[in-house]
Scaffold this active site. Structure first.
Site, PDB file in Angstrom:
ATOM      1  N   HIS B 172      -6.043 -12.350  12.745  1.00 60.17           N
ATOM      2  CA  HIS B 172      -6.555 -10.818  12.970  1.00 60.17           C
ATOM      3  C   HIS B 172      -5.204 -10.105  12.359  1.00 60.17           C
ATOM      4  CE1 HIS B 172      -8.500  -7.440  14.955  1.00 60.17           C
ATOM      5  NE2 HIS B 172      -7.055  -6.734  14.732  1.00 60.17           N
ATOM      6  N   GLU B 173      -4.061 -10.383  12.898  1.00 55.84           N
ATOM      7  CA  GLU B 173      -2.946  -9.421  12.612  1.00 55.84           C
ATOM      8  C   GLU B 173      -2.572  -9.692  10.873  1.00 55.84           C
ATOM      9  OE1 GLU B 173      -2.182  -7.260  14.492  1.00 55.84           O
ATOM     10  OE2 GLU B 173      -3.202  -7.734  16.045  1.00 55.84           O
ATOM     11  N   HIS B 176      -4.925  -7.779   8.852  1.00 57.56           N
ATOM     12  CA  HIS B 176      -4.321  -6.468   8.555  1.00 57.56           C
ATOM     13  C   HIS B 176      -3.383  -6.189   7.431  1.00 57.56           C
ATOM     14  CE1 HIS B 176      -6.097  -3.904  11.669  1.00 57.56           C
ATOM     15  NE2 HIS B 176      -5.819  -5.122  12.560  1.00 57.56           N
ATOM     16  N   TYR B 187      -7.025   4.060   8.690  1.00 58.77           N
ATOM     17  CA  TYR B 187      -6.981   3.479  10.109  1.00 58.77           C
ATOM     18  C   TYR B 187      -7.743   4.395  11.198  1.00 58.77           C
ATOM     19  CZ  TYR B 187      -5.740  -0.041  13.565  1.00 58.77           C
ATOM     20  OH  TYR B 187      -5.756  -1.213  14.495  1.00 58.77           O
ATOM     21  N   GLU B 196     -10.683  -2.887  11.301  1.00 60.54           N
ATOM     22  CA  GLU B 196     -10.723  -3.728  12.569  1.00 60.54           C
ATOM     23  C   GLU B 196     -11.464  -4.729  12.449  1.00 60.54           C
ATOM     24  OE1 GLU B 196      -9.024  -4.243  15.293  1.00 60.54           O
ATOM     25  OE2 GLU B 196      -7.379  -3.191  14.198  1.00 60.54           O
ATOM     26  N   ASP B 269      -8.021   6.310  20.253  1.00 62.12           N
ATOM     27  CA  ASP B 269      -7.831   5.106  19.569  1.00 62.12           C
ATOM     28  C   ASP B 269      -8.175   5.310  18.135  1.00 62.12           C
ATOM     29  OD1 ASP B 269      -7.720   2.345  19.080  1.00 62.12           O
ATOM     30  OD2 ASP B 269      -9.907   1.872  19.329  1.00 62.12           O
ATOM     31  N   HIS B 274     -11.248   0.308  17.554  1.00 64.83           N
ATOM     32  CA  HIS B 274     -11.317  -1.207  18.060  1.00 64.83           C
ATOM     33  C   HIS B 274     -12.473  -1.050  18.766  1.00 64.83           C
ATOM     34  CE1 HIS B 274      -7.027  -1.003  17.717  1.00 64.83           C
ATOM     35  NE2 HIS B 274      -7.240  -2.204  17.362  1.00 64.83           N
TER      36      HIS B 274
HETATM   37 ZN   LIG Z   1      -6.471  -5.090  14.642  1.00 67.35          ZN
END
Ligand SMILES: [Zn+2]
Lengths: 101, 361
Positions: B172-173, B176, B187, B196, B269, B274
């Site tokens: 996931h990271e 990005h 974002y 996301e 958020d 998310h």
């Molecule tokens: Zn993320």
């Protein structure tokens, strides 16, 4: 002195955990109360810009919204990980360790 | 190119990458091995019944030095000083730290998925080193991408375990970084939720690829194992069933919607990036299971091509993204294909109306 902090966002963002936490210096020991006073003045909290400088890059960084009331003064700032100012980070860490829901 | 060429010369990474994608089965196996994908070579061997010639092992280190796969793991030792102390670099053996080794291995799998399946060489498609810092802060309940590196906390051991414990978190990271390199999806709001979702989708695909699981076999969970046993929940998010990943007295209930009717309008958020990612996440799950087989092969390819589509603007919303997934599915599989039908049905099922013409956006 009363500090309210709210943590938002992050990979593991959970709305149920993002309720504001409160730290009231009156509930601290004299030593801890001195420490928080020192941290707040060291970082010149009441003179900090409302929005701290942050990168436009990245993803999943957490954002902290902090409000401090001290006598007649009140000020709010917002800062995002990774926090560049070590003194502001020290303040954040102290609040995280001592605040309650 | 003949095998002997590979044996005699040390090839630059871009040639190895090309061989890994387009070579004969033997050339692919050797090129992948030279690119440093030890574990994935086992997969190739398993799937294609290949034997790898061990003469090629000796050149692996020098190839890695040219940057095809170059992982660097740093240890923050509980501080927030980035990047921290360098503890393991590409080609070095495992060290005595679980988090550092988990990060190293999962970065390898993520790089392998992007290279072997999509022909992408690292974050920037040019062999960018993969830097990760572990043990960031104390009791730090997060993992993030800061624009240059991946950063992982240890968790507080009350709610969360260490953030390297799930391979999809690392996928996931890293994704990005890929999204930032390709599309700059803003974002915030729906574009942020897409950003996301793309990270969750490819994070889950990395896990599925590493286990060689079909869409039917996969658990489609994000962050399985991340919660301590004090928490009632199996994971942080579920692509299969958004809104069901956890239900706990302290954390509350997984708030992710699976349909536009339940889209959450919030300022927190960054507009619930998310949370509302659950909708495009579920679309991907529906597409992958309708098509069947390995999700990275077709559904993943459609999503990857959409991510790289010059028409994907930084401010894209769900409808625009949906339209582009349709266009890419049609381009790759044809206008009467079941792949295109699967994409169309999935977006319709979650309540996203697809504009008929590109000019609508
Ligand atoms: Zn993320």
């Amino acid at each position: 002195m009363r500090i309210q902090m709210r943590t938002e966002g992050g990979f593991a963002y959970i709305p149920g955990l993002s309720r504001p936490t409160i730290l009231d210096s009156a509930t601290l020991s004299p030593q801890e109360s001195d420490e928080i006073q020192h941290l707040v003045s060291a970082v010149h909290f009441f003179d900090l810009p409302t929005l701290q400088e942050q990168t436009v890059h990245g993803g999943d960084q957490r954002t902290y919204k902090i409000t401090i009331e001290d006598g007649v003064r009140s000020h709010s700032i917002q800062v995002t990980d990774p926090v560049k100012d070590p003194q502001l980070q020290a303040l954040l860490t102290f609040v995280q360790q001592h605040a309650s829901m | 190119m003949k095998l002997t060429t590979v044996q005699r010369y040390i090839l630059p990474p871009h040639m190895l990458t090309a061989l890994a994608q387009h070579g004969s089965p033997e050339q692919r196996a050797i090129a992948l091995h030279m690119l440093g994908h030890d574990h994935s070579i086992r997969t190739v061997r398993m799937v294609q019944g290949l034997q790898v010639n061990h003469h090629h092992l000796s050149v692996q280190a020098s190839i890695n030095a040219e940057g095809a796969l170059h992982r660097v793991i740093y240890d923050d030792h509980g501080t927030m000083d980035l990047p921290g102390e360098c503890v393991r670099v590409e080609g070095q053996h495992a060290i005595g730290d679980v988090a550092a080794n988990e990060a190293y291995d999962a970065l390898g799998w993520t790089h392998a998925l992007y290279l072997q399946v999509y022909g992408r060489n690292s974050i920037n498609d040019a062999g960018q080193p993969l830097d990760a810092s572990v043990h960031y802060g104390t009791q730090y309940n997060n993992a993030f991408w800061d624009g240059e590196r991946m950063i992982f906390g240890d968790g507080d051991n009350q709610l969360f375990n260490r953030f390297t414990c799930a391979i999809d978190v690392i996928g996931h990271e890293l994704t990005h970084g890929v999204t930032e390199d390709e599309s700059h999806l803003a974002y915030v709001g729906q574009s942020g939720s897409l950003n996301e979702s793309i990270s969750d989708v490819f994070g889950s695909l990395v896990k599925q690829y590493s286990h060689q699981q079909t869409a039917e076999q996969a658990d489609w969970l994000i962050g399985h194992g991340l919660f301590t046993d004090k928490i009632q929940g199996e994971a942080l998010r579920s692509l299969k069933a958004p809104g069901t990943a956890y239900d706990d007295p302290l954390l509350g209930r997984d708030p992710q919607p699976a349909h536009m009717d339940h889209y959450m309008h919030t300022v927190e958020d960054n507009g619930g990036v998310h949370i509302n990612s659950g909708i495009p996440n579920h679309v991907f799950y529906l597409v992958a299971t309708r098509i069947g087989g390995f999700a990275w092969e077709k559904a993943g390819r459609i999503w990857y091509e959409t991510l790289r589509d010059p028409g994907l603007r930084p401010t894209a919303n769900f409808r625009m993204f949906a339209r582009l997934t349709m266009a890419n599915a049609e381009r790759m599989f044809g206008s009467n294909s079941r792949e295109l039908a699967a994409v169309h049905e999935a977006w319709t099922q979650v309540g996203v109306q697809i504009p008929a013409f590109a000019k609508e956006y």
